[in-house]
Design a protein around this motif. Structure first.
Motif, mmCIF file in Angstrom:
data_model
loop_
_atom_site.group_PDB
_atom_site.id
_atom_site.type_symbol
_atom_site.label_atom_id
_atom_site.label_comp_id
_atom_site.label_asym_id
_atom_site.label_seq_id
_atom_site.Cartn_x
_atom_site.Cartn_y
_atom_site.Cartn_z
ATOM 1 N N TRP A 48 0.878 -0.909 0.118
ATOM 2 C CA TRP A 48 0.053 -0.127 0.105
ATOM 3 C C TRP A 48 1.086 1.305 -0.018
ATOM 4 C CZ3 TRP A 48 -1.290 -4.428 2.250
ATOM 5 C CH2 TRP A 48 -2.494 -5.124 2.085
ATOM 6 N N GLY A 49 0.315 2.292 -0.380
ATOM 7 C CA GLY A 49 1.144 3.560 -0.592
ATOM 8 C C GLY A 49 1.296 4.228 0.778
ATOM 9 N N LEU A 50 0.205 4.309 1.390
ATOM 10 C CA LEU A 50 0.084 5.215 2.653
ATOM 11 C C LEU A 50 -0.441 4.535 3.790
ATOM 12 C CD1 LEU A 50 0.350 8.279 3.523
ATOM 13 C CD2 LEU A 50 -1.778 8.697 2.751
ATOM 14 N N ASP A 51 0.253 4.535 5.149
ATOM 15 C CA ASP A 51 -0.221 3.967 6.205
ATOM 16 C C ASP A 51 -0.654 4.917 7.114
ATOM 17 O OD1 ASP A 51 1.265 1.864 8.683
ATOM 18 O OD2 ASP A 51 -0.873 2.037 8.093
ATOM 19 N N MET A 52 -1.728 4.753 7.928
ATOM 20 C CA MET A 52 -2.207 5.865 8.763
ATOM 21 C C MET A 52 -1.554 5.353 9.966
ATOM 22 S SD MET A 52 -3.263 7.877 6.935
ATOM 23 C CE MET A 52 -3.715 9.099 8.195
ATOM 24 N N GLY A 53 -0.963 4.490 10.282
ATOM 25 C CA GLY A 53 -0.339 4.198 11.555
ATOM 26 C C GLY A 53 -1.249 3.216 12.467
ATOM 27 N N ASN A 55 -9.114 7.025 0.989
ATOM 28 C CA ASN A 55 -7.804 6.445 0.759
ATOM 29 C C ASN A 55 -8.016 5.012 1.024
ATOM 30 O OD1 ASN A 55 -6.240 8.871 0.319
ATOM 31 N ND2 ASN A 55 -5.432 8.847 2.208
ATOM 32 N N ILE A 56 -8.856 4.403 2.110
ATOM 33 C CA ILE A 56 -8.919 3.277 2.323
ATOM 34 C C ILE A 56 -9.854 2.467 1.440
ATOM 35 C CG2 ILE A 56 -9.567 1.558 3.917
ATOM 36 C CD1 ILE A 56 -9.120 3.665 5.994
ATOM 37 N N ALA A 70 3.768 -1.982 9.802
ATOM 38 C CA ALA A 70 3.760 -2.242 8.202
ATOM 39 C C ALA A 70 5.136 -1.592 7.539
ATOM 40 C CB ALA A 70 2.611 -1.729 7.829
ATOM 41 N N PHE A 71 5.445 -0.574 8.104
ATOM 42 C CA PHE A 71 6.508 0.005 7.554
ATOM 43 C C PHE A 71 7.838 -0.574 7.437
ATOM 44 C CE2 PHE A 71 8.383 3.722 5.382
ATOM 45 C CZ PHE A 71 9.767 3.869 5.897
ATOM 46 N N GLY A 91 4.521 2.372 1.832
ATOM 47 C CA GLY A 91 5.456 3.221 1.428
ATOM 48 C C GLY A 91 5.689 4.522 2.234
ATOM 49 N N ILE A 92 4.576 5.065 2.740
ATOM 50 C CA ILE A 92 4.629 6.353 3.341
ATOM 51 C C ILE A 92 4.046 6.019 4.762
ATOM 52 C CG2 ILE A 92 4.318 8.865 3.525
ATOM 53 C CD1 ILE A 92 3.732 8.640 0.677
ATOM 54 N N ALA A 93 4.540 6.394 5.828
ATOM 55 C CA ALA A 93 3.760 6.080 7.011
ATOM 56 C C ALA A 93 4.076 7.115 8.254
ATOM 57 C CB ALA A 93 4.253 4.813 7.657
ATOM 58 N N PRO A 94 3.312 7.445 9.114
ATOM 59 C CA PRO A 94 3.569 8.173 10.278
ATOM 60 C C PRO A 94 4.616 7.341 11.281
ATOM 61 C CG PRO A 94 1.370 7.537 10.494
ATOM 62 C CD PRO A 94 1.914 6.773 9.367
ATOM 63 N N SER A 95 5.484 8.030 11.996
ATOM 64 C CA SER A 95 6.267 7.372 13.002
ATOM 65 C C SER A 95 6.618 8.241 14.180
ATOM 66 C CB SER A 95 7.549 6.957 12.380
ATOM 67 O OG SER A 95 8.138 6.400 13.085
#
Lengths: 308, 478, 295
Positions: free
Chosen positions: B231-236, B291-292, B313-314, B320-324
């Motif tokens: 997936w491209g974007l994770d929301m954490g 997004n989901i 997941a990151f 690909g992109i995630a908050p951390s």
């Protein structure tokens, strides 16, 4: 009642001594009960009629907590439903599996101690340590379980992302933990007199008949134990929900113990949690009482006036 | 008589193991003296060379020191994780060195059960003197009077509140201070450079907005044999904190909320009400929902089944992109692919960027028998030397602005980006400021599950959610 | 009669004996098959724990999951010893477990016997009370109990973790009571006739008859105490008094968990439990041959 009284014909003195001996035997437990158990029980009962923010003093509010639990709080109803659902499925499945495994593991076959240990291992591994295992197994795309289902043409659900399948997943997980029940059944199997089996064989009884007419009846005391403890334990399900799902998704795995824990330590409502605990207690008491009362009919002890 | 013999024997037996029990327990009360806990050995991590104590080491506020005589003890409760213990113990040992009249006993308990244990100890009357406090629990401790008010001590010792990132807001309740700063953490965004390269997408720049994020994420999402593998974007893992708040802030027109004047679920003008149905908030949540469910660039709840708090997941190369969190940078550094920090998109109107910080102050608990010691302790830990040691150790980020420069172990530009986050970004502090917040958040969380599984649309859910959350809030404050 | 002896096939009885041996052989194979499949199913958690304990930290979240660790990181095990004093934890855990074991065996046997065999007024009621003590969630009694121990000044000592064992545990009392009740009463009468008091009867005769249950209790008690978490968490403050169960949870942090270390510590903590279980089996499980005759 007391066979001793029946045989000696001197009831009064025998009863007095028997009573003294009996109380002396259970005195350690009684002492512990009065010093460490009764007080806290009564304290929590009192707390259930208060609002107690844990870190400040309790404030009497009468039956309000109970009213809220029984009539207003939807989440409590949901948690009771979830817990009952879980118990109704995991206990019978667990008992049958444990019984079957105990018989299997009672055979005299090479390497049996190793096999028994392997079957028992899951029940001593902590929930936290195995959380990642379950996450990997139930992974919606790569997990073993969905892969196995795919092999027979079924598209597995997103187990922990579905309100419907989250509880079945936990029930399935619970089957791994039957090791304790298996050990108790094994202990029970040791106590069955061998001459019964030999006599039955001489009479021409096959394996199935021996199971039905000798093994199961002789095992009823341990079956009763595992049933009572199984229900008690199952009602108190907590760890896997706490670690893996946190009650989700959408409260589908919100069990009573989890909701109680939250109310006590996260919401700082110990009074409310105490009321919840006492309702829970009453439910279990009734369940167990019914089991005890009906046990006379099917549990066989080697005593003439047997039973609880 | 037989009966009498048996009774006496029985009594003896019962007494015997009662005594045995007490004897065993008595032995247990005083275990053989051992050498002190973890003698810090350099673990094979990337901690740098030993720290040079700075010349501006502050003078210890020592009571007329009777050095060498019985030390007064300070008990220090912490939920430091095993790898943080070494760094933390170094700092505490240094405190004991500089203040020889004090002795510190560290009481460490695992994070998962720290609050349960602390609450039992406080309610039971045996708390530690000083404890780590997370803001969302601090409020309740404050409300029930278990935190010591240190406002006067701060004034007396002329401590300048604005020296600290956040100006000690995390320990400020109703205008007074109940703790001293210690550590901090901030939410950052990271991206997987290798996956960007593979998809042929250029790296995020300073000018990216949320739309650019979405476009990049679409290109990063990949399927194989009908199965989504990336997936491209994770929301954490922490949907609420990560998703709604910075996003709502990113859209930047939504203000009002529980976190003083930053975005969130709640409207802070008294009385507290839910703001989940505010049009801007709905807009933010709908963006995530799209997004989901519509774009498929963010995994549905459970679609990547991970053990919460343990797996990400990151790190698994699934997004690909995630908050951390800035505290996770150390863990991410061990991965086998290239990655970098990227900036949160800025607000179109103001040009500012917003994120969330997670402060960790020290507080003195009521019932502390050694107030002088405890105050000296928490004050020292907020001063230059301790804060620099903290920055270097990687246990937490420092609160003292002048110590931020010592953030170590990161590539240079990480340090710069983190400093910018702390000094120039607007952020929410995850702070609890009213009764009933945990229940309200639990209700929001459980209802949001319907959105993360694409069972319902947020626009439809919002009014119901507003109602149920307000009902909870009324019940608590009413 | 075993399958390797050649037999004349001339008589029907002999034919039946031969068939019966083949049947036995087939049954044995079937059992092995089920055992192996079952063991594979049940040992998955253990295998997973061990393989994860040897993984590098970044390999843990990978999807699809890595079944065989690559690279294999043996140093996880030495790292955990360096980070936390596991030697001290081990010593403390052994001490608490052993003390509890002795007290539990003594008290639960005595009390369970009382409930099973001795007739005293109120026995039924007290038994229900016994069961009832297991039904109230501990979270709501935790604080009052803590207050009791604090009044006694037992906080930060081992006493709250050991002394209660002298009063028995409801679970084991119930268990032993069930087993005691399976012993025929005639035995008691015979012993009484021989001049044996009821209680000495317990130790001289009855305990030997329920050895399997006693052994099960010893194993369970060992495991419960070895893994006991809440008690040490609340009552032990100093690191040098901590136990394995609490210590290994220190690898779980507020914001992240060092899973590989957690698994290594968990495996290390689990190993003695498995060894004890493995060795204890011969004391309480004898197993029966396929014909139902005890070996």
């Amino acid at each position: 009642m007391s066979t001793a009284a029946a045989t000696t014909g001197r009831p009064r003195r025998r009863n007095w001594r028997s009573a003294l001996e009996g109380y002396a035997c259970i005195s350690p437990w009684l002492f512990g009960f009065f010093t460490l158990t009764l007080g806290p029980f009564l304290a929590s009962f009192y707390m259930s009629f208060t609002e107690w923010p844990l870190l400040a003093s309790p404030r009497w509010i009468g039956l309000y907590n109970y009213q809220r639990l029984l009539f207003i709080d939807k989440k409590f109803g949901i948690s009771m439903f979830n817990t009952t659902y879980y118990t109704v499925f995991s206990v019978p499945l667990g008992l049958v599996l444990a019984f079957f495994l105990a018989i299997l593991l009672n055979q005299k076959v090479h390497g049996m101690p190793l096999f028994r240990t392997l079957f028992y291992v899951p029940s001593v591994t902590s929930g936290v340590a195995t959380a990642i295992l379950w996450a990997a197994l139930f992974d919606a795309r790569f997990g073993l379980i969905n892969s196995a289902l795919a092999a027979i043409g079924i598209k597995g659900p997103i187990w922990f992302g579905s309100r419907i399948w989250s509880k079945p997943a936990l029930i399935f997980m619970s089957l791994w933990y039957v090791g304790g029940e298996v050990v108790i059944f094994l202990a029970g199997l040791q106590g069955i007199a061998q001459h019964l089996y030999e006599a039955a064989e001489v009479d021409g009884a096959g394996s199935w008949a021996r199971l039905r007419h000798i093994t199961v009846p002789m095992m009823t005391p341990t079956i009763f134990f595992n049933l009572v403890m199984g229900i008690l334990g199952s009602f108190q399900v907590f760890t896997n929900a706490f670690v893996m799902t946190n009650g989700g998704p959408a409260d589908s795995t919100l069990f009573v113990m989890l909701y109680l824990y939250r109310n006590a330590f996260s919401y700082f409502q110990m009074g409310y949690a105490s009321a919840m605990a006492w309702i829970f207690f009453l439910v279990l008491l009734v369940f167990t009482g019914v089991q005890l009362a009906t046990s006379r009919r099917w549990v066989y002890y080697e005593e003439p006036a047997g039973g609880a | 008589m037989i009966g009498q013999r048996v009774s006496r024997r029985l009594v003896l037996q019962v007494a015997a193991f009662g005594g045995l029990g007490l004897a065993l327990a008595a032995c247990g009360a005083t275990p053989a003296p051992t050498t002190a806990a973890a003698t810090p050995v350099a673990a094979p991590t990337d901690t740098p060379a030993p720290i040079q104590p700075t010349a501006t080491a502050t003078a210890a506020t020592a009571a007329p020191g009777v050095a060498g005589s019985t030390k007064s003890k300070i008990t220090y409760g912490t939920f430091a994780e095993a790898s943080q213990l070494e760094g933390m113990t170094k700092i505490t040992n240094r405190f004991a060195e500089v203040n020889p009249q004090f002795e510190v006993e560290i009481q460490e308990k695992p994070w998962g059960q720290y609050w349960e244990a602390l609450e039992v100890q406080v309610a039971g009357g045996a708390p530690p003197d000083v404890s780590w406090i997370t803001p969302n629990y601090a409020y309740h401790f404050f409300k029930t009077g278990h935190l010591v008010d240190v406002t006067d001590l701060i004034q007396k010792d002329q401590i300048n509140v604005s020296d600290y990132v956040g100006e000690i807001m995390e320990a400020k309740f109703e205008g007074r201070y109940y703790g001293m700063p210690y550590g901090n953490g901030v939410m950052v965004w990271i991206y997987n450079k290798d996956l960007f390269d593979e998809a042929g997408v250029s790296y995020p720049t300073q000018d990216w907005g949320w739309d650019e994020f979405r476009d990049a994420a679409k290109k990063l999402t990949k399927e194989e044999n009908g199965q989504k593998v990336r997936w491209g974007l994770d929301m954490g893992g922490w949907w609420e904190n990560y998703a709604a708040i910075p996003l709502g802030n990113g859209i930047c027109e939504f203000t009002g909320g529980v976190f003083t004047d930053k975005g969130g679920y709640f409207d802070t003008s008294k009385p507290i009400k839910a703001a989940v149905n505010d049009p801007k908030f709905v807009q933010a949540m709908t963006w995530i929902e799209e997004n989901i469910c519509r774009e498929g660039i963010t995994p549905k709840s459970g679609e990547v089944t991970l053990a919460p708090g343990i797996e990400t997941a990151f790190d698994g190369k699934v997004v690909g992109i995630a908050p951390s969190g800035s505290w996770e940078i150390a863990a991410h550094r061990k991965v086998q692919f290239n990655w970098d920090l990227c900036l949160v998109p800025k607000c179109p109107k103001t040009g500012q960027r917003r994120t969330t910080t997670y402060a960790l102050p020290h507080a003195i608990l009521k019932g502390c028998k050694n107030l002088d010691g405890a105050w000296a302790f928490i004050k020292w830990h907020a001063q230059q030397e301790a804060q620099e040691m903290l920055a270097v150790s990687g246990v937490k980020d420092p609160m003292l602005k002048t110590a931020l420069d010592k953030l170590s172990g990161t590539p240079e530009h990480f340090k710069d980006m983190l400093m910018e986050h702390y000094l120039n970004y607007n952020w929410n502090m995850s702070t609890m400021v009213f009764d009933g917040q945990p229940e309200a958040e639990a209700e929001i969380s459980s209802k949001l599950d319907y959105i993360w599984t694409c069972e319902r649309k947020y626009a439809d859910l919002a009014p119901e959610l507003e109602q149920s959350v307000n009902a909870i809030l009324e019940q608590k404050t009413g | 009669m075993d399958a390797s002896t050649p037999l004349p096939r001339s008589a029907p009885i002999v034919w039946w004996a031969n068939k019966w041996s083949i049947q036995r052989y087939a049954a044995r194979t079937a059992i092995y098959l089920v055992l192996i499949l079952g063991a594979a199913f049940f040992s998955v958690p253990l295998l997973w724990m061990v393989t994860t304990s040897l993984k590098a930290p970044w390999a843990i979240s990978l999807r699809p999951p890595q079944i065989i660790p690559d690279p294999v990181q043996w140093r996880n095990y030495s790292d955990i010893w360096r980070m936390l004093p596991f030697g001290i934890f081990l010593r403390n855990t052994i001490y608490i477990t052993a003390a509890n074991l002795i007290l539990t065996v003594l008290s639960c046997t005595l009390v369970g016997y009382g409930f099973a065999r001795l007739d005293f007024p109120g026995r039924g009621l007290w038994f229900v009370v016994l069961l009832a003590t297991m039904m109230l969630p501990y979270q709501v009694t935790m604080i009052p109990v803590f207050m009791i121990f604090r009044k006694l000044n037992w906080v930060n000592t081992y006493k709250p973790l050991i002394v209660p064992a002298a009063f028995g545990s409801a679970f084991f009392i119930f268990l032993l009571r069930q087993f005691f009740m399976t012993i025929p009463r005639d035995l008691d009468d015979a012993a009484t006739v021989d001049g044996c008091g009821r209680v000495s009867m317990l130790w001289r005769i009855h305990v030997h008859l329920i050895k399997p249950a006693l052994a099960a209790m010893v194993v369970f008690s060992f495991i419960d105490n070895w893994n006991n978490f809440m008690g040490p968490l609340i009552y032990l403050n100093e690191t040098k008094k901590m136990t394995l169960a609490v210590g290994l949870n220190l690898f779980r942090g507020q914001n992240y968990t060092q899973t590989h270390y957690l698994m290594a510590a968990s495996t290390f903590t689990l190993a003695p439990v498995l060894v004890v279980f493995f060795l204890a089996q011969k004391y309480f499980i004898q197993g029966i041959t396929l014909t139902g005759i005890k070996g």
